[in-house]
Design an enzyme around this catalytic site. Structure first.
Site, PDB file in Angstrom:
ATOM      1  N   ASP A  68     127.593 -73.961  11.481  1.00  0.00           N
ATOM      2  CA  ASP A  68     128.252 -73.969   9.966  1.00  0.00           C
ATOM      3  C   ASP A  68     129.105 -72.879   9.590  1.00  0.00           C
ATOM      4  O   ASP A  68     130.262 -72.874   8.706  1.00  0.00           O
ATOM      5  CB  ASP A  68     126.938 -73.956   9.294  1.00  0.00           C
ATOM      6  CG  ASP A  68     125.910 -75.369   9.370  1.00  0.00           C
ATOM      7  OD1 ASP A  68     126.457 -76.190  10.416  1.00  0.00           O
ATOM      8  OD2 ASP A  68     124.789 -75.171   9.031  1.00  0.00           O
TER       9      ASP A  68
ATOM     10  N   ARG B 168     130.725 -78.010   5.055  1.00  0.00           N
ATOM     11  CA  ARG B 168     131.429 -78.830   6.159  1.00  0.00           C
ATOM     12  C   ARG B 168     130.579 -80.295   6.376  1.00  0.00           C
ATOM     13  O   ARG B 168     129.494 -80.428   5.896  1.00  0.00           O
ATOM     14  CB  ARG B 168     131.062 -78.101   7.616  1.00  0.00           C
ATOM     15  CG  ARG B 168     129.661 -77.913   8.068  1.00  0.00           C
ATOM     16  CD  ARG B 168     129.035 -78.831   8.800  1.00  0.00           C
ATOM     17  NE  ARG B 168     127.529 -78.318   9.273  1.00  0.00           N
ATOM     18  CZ  ARG B 168     126.718 -78.870   8.586  1.00  0.00           C
ATOM     19  NH1 ARG B 168     126.945 -80.095   7.616  1.00  0.00           N
ATOM     20  NH2 ARG B 168     125.384 -78.665   8.759  1.00  0.00           N
TER      21      ARG B 168
ATOM     22  N   GLY C 105     121.405 -78.002  -0.784  1.00  0.00           N
ATOM     23  CA  GLY C 105     120.559 -78.723   0.019  1.00  0.00           C
ATOM     24  C   GLY C 105     120.842 -80.201   0.426  1.00  0.00           C
ATOM     25  O   GLY C 105     120.110 -80.962   0.933  1.00  0.00           O
TER      26      GLY C 105
END
Ligand code: GLA
Length: 398
Positions: A185, A36, A134
């Site tokens: 998330d 997202r 990451g």
């Protein structure tokens, strides 16, 4: 030029081929769950506030099949994860529950198996992803939600609700990755919808799809490709500071506080001087998010963009979760004509920015940043995409 986003079918085909090689046979399940980008509403989810993310066409794919053993065997094709790339663990039982262990990437899968709403059988599975790891685009949530969706198909039983599914995935992250994240998330990865962003009220857990399909504007995501290592400890510290500030004001959470309340309690926050600034960010960001979403309905991109940029400044100055690279990316974006607003997105300390720009100026924006950014950026120009779903396997022999 923006990065080319791999087609879903090509990710499925890669995973399918790897499955055949590893496990000899064809998978009969394939699922995908998206990463997202959060458009506005940062560090507000764990303050019971509002967030406004959209699902990306960058996805984690899991293919696999049921086995008669009591073992879960998973192989990941993801790059830049810790070794080994293959793990095997027993289907958990009350006397042998799952525990987090190395490698780290597998803890997201284990956490979801442990928090699935029903029994789980043995399975073989292969994972692949186009979500940069990451990079602040929720690669972890997409892995959790892909795993849950995979288990739903495997066991033929859906979670009692989409909320319950997202909350189980959030719990997996708390318990198995030791990351006290909010709900954003996992909610967007579960509930995203093509052509829409999602306004989530993180107190009531209600969410509303908001159309986002005006072809004259777009969101450009710029990955700074840096990740500062302090992230681990800073996130729980911010969470705790927000709770402490709310408590000093006699509020359940910062959602209940106003800037006037904060002024009235400023003198009670002298012991830890950051509390005032942290709370000022969270309180103002909750209001900005509500305001931004209502403005978007009128197509007032100028004001929407200003709110995005205010959000960045507040995250940089009051919340102190930005970094020089993200600040530079925002400054560069704001210098380009056709740009309405720009901000860091996600937890911070590296990762990505999101910029609202006129479609006709996208290449100018990318060119300007490429020429002047001191690192090596990556760009994604993405329309809002689907939430997690079962997808088709390829029929030709892999
Ligand atoms: C991370 C967390 C989210 C949210 C953001 C900041 O992405 O996982 O829950 O708190 O940071 O908005």
């Amino acid at each position: 030029m923006a990065s080319k986003i791999p087609e879903l079918s090509s990710l499925v085909s890669t995973a399918q081929a790897a499955f055949s090689e590893r496990f000899h046979g064809r998978p009969d399940i394939a699922v995908a769950a998206p990463g997202r980008v959060n458009i506005i509403g940062e560090h507000t989810d764990y303050n019971d506030g509002f967030v406004f993310p959209m699902a990306l066409p960058l996805v984690t794919v899991m293919v696999g099949k049921h086995t008669d053993s009591n073992k879960c065997k998973i192989f990941t094709l993801a790059e830049n994860v810790d070794q080994p790339h293959e793990v095997e663990f027993q289907v958990p039982t009350p006397s042998h529950p799952l525990k987090p262990h190395k490698p780290n990437w597998a803890n997201y899968v284990k956490g979801v198996v442990a928090n699935f709403h029903g029994p789980v059988s043995g399975f073989d599975a292969v994972i692949t992803t186009s979500v940069p790891l990451g990079g602040g685009l929720s690669s972890s949530a997409s892995l959790e939600v892909a795993t849950y969706t995979f288990l739903e198909v495997l066991m033929g039983t859906k979670a009692p609700s989409l909320q319950a599914k997202a909350l189980a995935c959030q719990k997996a992250e708390h318990e198995f990755a030791n990351m006290p994240c909010g709900i954003m998330d996992q909610f967007i990865s579960t509930m995203g919808s093509k052509g829409h962003a999602l306004l989530i009220d993180c107190r009531s857990l209600e969410s509303k799809l908001v159309p986002l399909s005006d072809p004259s504007v777009t969101f450009v995501i710029t990955n700074s490709n840096v990740r500062h290592t302090l992230t681990g400890s800073e996130y729980p510290t911010r969470r705790r500071q927000c709770q402490d500030a709310a408590k000093i004001m006699g509020k359940e959470s910062l959602r209940d506080a106003t800037l006037a309340d904060l002024e009235n309690h400023k003198s009670a926050m002298v012991e830890e001087k950051e509390l005032y600034n942290r709370a000022r960010h969270a309180i103002s960001e909750i209001h900005r998010t509500e305001e931004a979403v209502s403005i978007l309905k009128n197509g007032d991109y100028n004001t929407f963009g200003k709110l995005m940029t205010e959000s960045h400044n507040s995250l940089r100055n009051d919340y102190e979760v930005s970094c020089p690279e993200l600040d530079q990316l925002v400054d560069l974006a704001l210098a380009v004509s056709g740009v309405y607003g720009s901000r860091m997105t996600g937890g911070g300390f590296g990762g990505c920015t999101v910029t609202l720009v006129k479609q006709e100026n996208v290449e100018d924006l990318i060119g300007h940043i490429k020429q002047n950014y001191k690192g090596t950026p990556t760009f994604y120009v993405c329309a809002p995409s689907h939430g997690a779903q079962e997808v088709s396997l390829l029929h030709k022999k892999a």
